[in-house]
Design a protein around this motif. Structure first.
Motif, PDB file in Angstrom:
ATOM      1  N   GLN A  52       9.713  50.653 -19.854  1.00 49.70           N
ATOM      2  CA  GLN A  52       9.041  51.946 -19.784  1.00 49.70           C
ATOM      3  C   GLN A  52      10.065  52.984 -19.293  1.00 49.70           C
ATOM      4  OE1 GLN A  52       5.731  52.707 -20.483  1.00 49.70           O
ATOM      5  NE2 GLN A  52       6.215  54.856 -20.053  1.00 49.70           N
ATOM      6  N   MET A  53      10.216  54.095 -20.052  1.00 52.27           N
ATOM      7  CA  MET A  53      11.112  55.177 -19.615  1.00 52.27           C
ATOM      8  C   MET A  53      10.278  56.426 -19.454  1.00 52.27           C
ATOM      9  SD  MET A  53      14.664  55.119 -21.694  1.00 52.27           S
ATOM     10  CE  MET A  53      15.809  53.768 -21.599  1.00 52.27           C
ATOM     11  N   LEU A  83      10.155  48.146 -28.103  1.00 51.98           N
ATOM     12  CA  LEU A  83      11.086  47.697 -27.064  1.00 51.98           C
ATOM     13  C   LEU A  83      11.068  48.682 -25.900  1.00 51.98           C
ATOM     14  CD1 LEU A  83      14.143  46.738 -29.316  1.00 51.98           C
ATOM     15  CD2 LEU A  83      12.578  45.191 -28.149  1.00 51.98           C
ATOM     16  N   VAL A  84      10.748  49.925 -26.207  1.00 52.69           N
ATOM     17  CA  VAL A  84      10.695  50.978 -25.184  1.00 52.69           C
ATOM     18  C   VAL A  84       9.476  51.838 -25.436  1.00 52.69           C
ATOM     19  CG1 VAL A  84      11.845  53.026 -24.234  1.00 52.69           C
ATOM     20  CG2 VAL A  84      13.224  51.118 -24.999  1.00 52.69           C
ATOM     21  N   SER A  85       8.877  52.272 -24.329  1.00 51.44           N
ATOM     22  CA  SER A  85       7.802  53.257 -24.441  1.00 51.44           C
ATOM     23  C   SER A  85       8.233  54.466 -23.598  1.00 51.44           C
ATOM     24  CB  SER A  85       6.526  52.620 -23.911  1.00 51.44           C
ATOM     25  OG  SER A  85       5.527  53.574 -23.845  1.00 51.44           O
ATOM     26  N   TYR A  86       8.191  55.654 -24.195  1.00 50.52           N
ATOM     27  CA  TYR A  86       8.611  56.860 -23.469  1.00 50.52           C
ATOM     28  C   TYR A  86       7.390  57.650 -23.034  1.00 50.52           C
ATOM     29  CZ  TYR A  86      12.832  56.079 -26.287  1.00 50.52           C
ATOM     30  OH  TYR A  86      13.909  55.537 -26.903  1.00 50.52           O
ATOM     31  N   ASP A 121       4.162  63.917  -6.094  1.00 52.92           N
ATOM     32  CA  ASP A 121       2.865  63.574  -6.714  1.00 52.92           C
ATOM     33  C   ASP A 121       3.058  63.015  -8.123  1.00 52.92           C
ATOM     34  OD1 ASP A 121       1.636  64.345  -4.450  1.00 52.92           O
ATOM     35  OD2 ASP A 121       0.486  66.007  -5.302  1.00 52.92           O
ATOM     36  N   ALA A 122       4.016  63.585  -8.852  1.00 51.24           N
ATOM     37  CA  ALA A 122       4.260  63.114 -10.221  1.00 51.24           C
ATOM     38  C   ALA A 122       4.764  61.667 -10.214  1.00 51.24           C
ATOM     39  CB  ALA A 122       5.273  64.027 -10.914  1.00 51.24           C
ATOM     40  N   VAL A 123       5.661  61.355  -9.298  1.00 54.25           N
ATOM     41  CA  VAL A 123       6.176  59.978  -9.233  1.00 54.25           C
ATOM     42  C   VAL A 123       5.054  59.021  -8.804  1.00 54.25           C
ATOM     43  CG1 VAL A 123       7.784  58.423  -8.028  1.00 54.25           C
ATOM     44  CG2 VAL A 123       8.603  60.624  -8.912  1.00 54.25           C
ATOM     45  N   ASP A 124       4.228  59.441  -7.846  1.00 50.56           N
ATOM     46  CA  ASP A 124       3.080  58.595  -7.429  1.00 50.56           C
ATOM     47  C   ASP A 124       2.195  58.298  -8.635  1.00 50.56           C
ATOM     48  OD1 ASP A 124       3.850  58.532  -4.840  1.00 50.56           O
ATOM     49  OD2 ASP A 124       2.420  60.033  -4.122  1.00 50.56           O
ATOM     50  N   TYR A 125       1.954  59.333  -9.440  1.00 50.98           N
ATOM     51  CA  TYR A 125       1.099  59.166 -10.622  1.00 50.98           C
ATOM     52  C   TYR A 125       1.718  58.142 -11.587  1.00 50.98           C
ATOM     53  CZ  TYR A 125      -0.558  60.234 -15.327  1.00 50.98           C
ATOM     54  OH  TYR A 125      -1.033  60.127 -16.605  1.00 50.98           O
ATOM     55  N   LEU A 126       3.013  58.289 -11.850  1.00 52.09           N
ATOM     56  CA  LEU A 126       3.665  57.371 -12.796  1.00 52.09           C
ATOM     57  C   LEU A 126       3.677  55.940 -12.272  1.00 52.09           C
ATOM     58  CD1 LEU A 126       6.635  59.628 -13.971  1.00 52.09           C
ATOM     59  CD2 LEU A 126       4.573  59.049 -15.264  1.00 52.09           C
ATOM     60  N   LYS A 127       3.838  55.801 -10.959  1.00 55.64           N
ATOM     61  CA  LYS A 127       3.827  54.446 -10.375  1.00 55.64           C
ATOM     62  C   LYS A 127       2.437  53.824 -10.514  1.00 55.64           C
ATOM     63  CE  LYS A 127       7.520  54.831  -6.941  1.00 55.64           C
ATOM     64  NZ  LYS A 127       7.806  55.060  -5.528  1.00 55.64           N
ATOM     65  N   LYS A 128       1.403  54.640 -10.342  1.00 57.20           N
ATOM     66  CA  LYS A 128       0.029  54.106 -10.458  1.00 57.20           C
ATOM     67  C   LYS A 128      -0.262  53.682 -11.899  1.00 57.20           C
ATOM     68  CE  LYS A 128      -2.252  56.371  -6.643  1.00 57.20           C
ATOM     69  NZ  LYS A 128      -2.431  57.787  -6.365  1.00 57.20           N
ATOM     70  N   GLU A 129       0.322  54.405 -12.844  1.00 59.01           N
ATOM     71  CA  GLU A 129       0.111  54.069 -14.259  1.00 59.01           C
ATOM     72  C   GLU A 129       0.720  52.715 -14.614  1.00 59.01           C
ATOM     73  OE1 GLU A 129      -1.222  56.200 -17.142  1.00 59.01           O
ATOM     74  OE2 GLU A 129      -2.316  56.465 -15.270  1.00 59.01           O
ATOM     75  N   GLN A 130       1.704  52.305 -13.817  1.00 54.92           N
ATOM     76  CA  GLN A 130       2.458  51.066 -14.104  1.00 54.92           C
ATOM     77  C   GLN A 130       2.497  50.247 -12.816  1.00 54.92           C
ATOM     78  OE1 GLN A 130       3.629  51.718 -17.192  1.00 54.92           O
ATOM     79  NE2 GLN A 130       4.714  49.830 -17.619  1.00 54.92           N
ATOM     80  N   PRO A 131       1.346  49.813 -12.303  1.00 60.76           N
ATOM     81  CA  PRO A 131       1.297  49.309 -10.928  1.00 60.76           C
ATOM     82  C   PRO A 131       2.137  48.068 -10.668  1.00 60.76           C
ATOM     83  CG  PRO A 131      -0.833  49.043 -12.033  1.00 60.76           C
ATOM     84  CD  PRO A 131       0.052  49.746 -12.985  1.00 60.76           C
ATOM     85  N   GLN A 151      18.707  46.305 -17.423  1.00 62.47           N
ATOM     86  CA  GLN A 151      17.993  45.096 -16.948  1.00 62.47           C
ATOM     87  C   GLN A 151      16.627  45.440 -16.363  1.00 62.47           C
ATOM     88  OE1 GLN A 151      19.560  42.267 -17.578  1.00 62.47           O
ATOM     89  NE2 GLN A 151      21.249  43.554 -18.298  1.00 62.47           N
ATOM     90  N   GLU A 152      16.371  46.711 -16.129  1.00 65.39           N
ATOM     91  CA  GLU A 152      15.143  47.115 -15.430  1.00 65.39           C
ATOM     92  C   GLU A 152      13.951  47.189 -16.384  1.00 65.39           C
ATOM     93  OE1 GLU A 152      14.785  47.632 -12.211  1.00 65.39           O
ATOM     94  OE2 GLU A 152      16.896  47.400 -11.694  1.00 65.39           O
ATOM     95  N   GLU A 153      12.763  47.168 -15.798  1.00 63.78           N
ATOM     96  CA  GLU A 153      11.535  47.263 -16.596  1.00 63.78           C
ATOM     97  C   GLU A 153      11.041  48.692 -16.703  1.00 63.78           C
ATOM     98  OE1 GLU A 153       8.008  45.114 -15.317  1.00 63.78           O
ATOM     99  OE2 GLU A 153       9.319  43.409 -14.969  1.00 63.78           O
ATOM    100  N   HIS A 154      11.362  49.495 -15.684  1.00 57.17           N
ATOM    101  CA  HIS A 154      10.745  50.825 -15.605  1.00 57.17           C
ATOM    102  C   HIS A 154      11.742  51.806 -14.980  1.00 57.17           C
ATOM    103  CE1 HIS A 154       6.989  53.253 -14.058  1.00 57.17           C
ATOM    104  NE2 HIS A 154       7.687  53.904 -14.956  1.00 57.17           N
TER     105      HIS A 154
END
Ligand SMILES: C[S@@+](CC[C@H](N)C(=O)[O-])C[C@H]1O[C@@H](n2cnc3c(N)ncnc32)[C@H](O)[C@@H]1O
Length: 245
Positions: free
Chosen positions: A2-3, A30-33, A69-79, A105-108
């Motif tokens: 996830q990018m 392979l990637v979702s933007y 707040d934006a980063v919190d939101y993105l983290k919640k979307e990909q818990p 190597q990362e997932e997100h």
């Protein structure tokens, strides 16, 4: 993978993620933007994301609230993921192929694109995990930097390139610059392709490529050779090249 991108100019990304390999990896899943305008996270009436710097001075500074707040939101979307939160920043670590390989190597990944004069220091200290600079020059915003990093990471993902070998010999992947390449015709305006490449002798071709790669690195980027582990044979070639130069 996830990018995610946090930017004030999402439209800048459309051409890049909608073309070439970045588009194909999305089609191959392979990637979702996800490109988000972080202005939508501003909790004030006029959706302001910046303000004057405390202590005075020129330019505007990005406030922490919309980006936290934006980063919190993105983290919640990909818990389940533990994202790397990357701030594009001229004061950050200089981007290299090794860093691209590490990020692949990362997932997100979450890219935070600054704009204006700068950002509140609390963003740097408490929100991001990495700060990346794409070179010793100043851009208007982090968007072009994020696109550079996204492009180079994407092409390293397994299955992204048509031929898996394509990135193996790339400059920097081997720690050296890539050897010269030729294609048809054999003779172009009297400029000939080196005979060895037409010989069909794979071992000779590999040896020629390795030597050319060393020669090119010695001439253009000798710094890459410092501390580089070479075989005895390669070290001998290199010593001979140094003598001849
Ligand atoms: C005009 S710059 C701000 C520069 C800042 N005043 C400083 O001296 O560090 C605006 C934004 O562009 C991005 N940026 C500028 N140069 C960059 C570089 N070389 N690499 C990555 N991002 C860069 C950063 O996101 C930065 O916040």
């Amino acid at each position: 993978m996830q990018m995610d991108v946090l930017t004030l100019f999402p439209e800048m990304f459309h051409g890049v993620i909608g073309s070439s390999i970045l588009k194909k990896v999305q089609e191959k899943q392979l990637v979702s933007y996800r490109i988000e305008d972080f202005r939508q996270f501003a909790d004030n009436k006029h959706q302001r994301v910046d303000d004057y710097p405390y202590g005075g001075g020129a330019g505007m500074v990005l406030m922490p609230q919309p980006l936290f707040d934006a980063v919190d939101y993105l983290k919640k979307e990909q818990p389940t993921s533990k994202p790397r939160v990357i701030l594009l920043c001229p004061q950050g670590e200089r981007f290299t192929q090794a860093k691209a390989e590490e990020l692949a190597q990362e997932e997100h990944l979450i890219f935070v694109c600054g704009h204006y004069e700068g950002y509140d220091e609390r963003i740097r200290e408490h929100l991001v995990t990495d700060e990346i600079s794409i070179g010793d020059f100043i851009l208007t915003g982090g968007e072009l930097g994020a696109m550079v990093v996204m492009d180079s990471v994407t092409r390293l993902l397994k299955g992204s390139l048509g031929n898996e070998e394509s990135s193996v010999h790339d400059s920097f992947s081997t720690g050296l610059l890539e050897h010269p390449q030729y294609t048809r015709p054999r003779d172009f305006r009297g400029l000939k392709v080196p005979d060895v490449l037409l010989s069909g002798h794979h071992q000779d071709i590999e040896e020629w490529r390795r030597k050319e790669s060393l020669k090119r690195t010695l001439t253009r980027r000798p710094d890459l050779l410092e501390g580089k582990e070479l075989s005895e044979r390669e070290q001998q070639w290199l010593d001979d090249m140094k003598k001849d130069s």
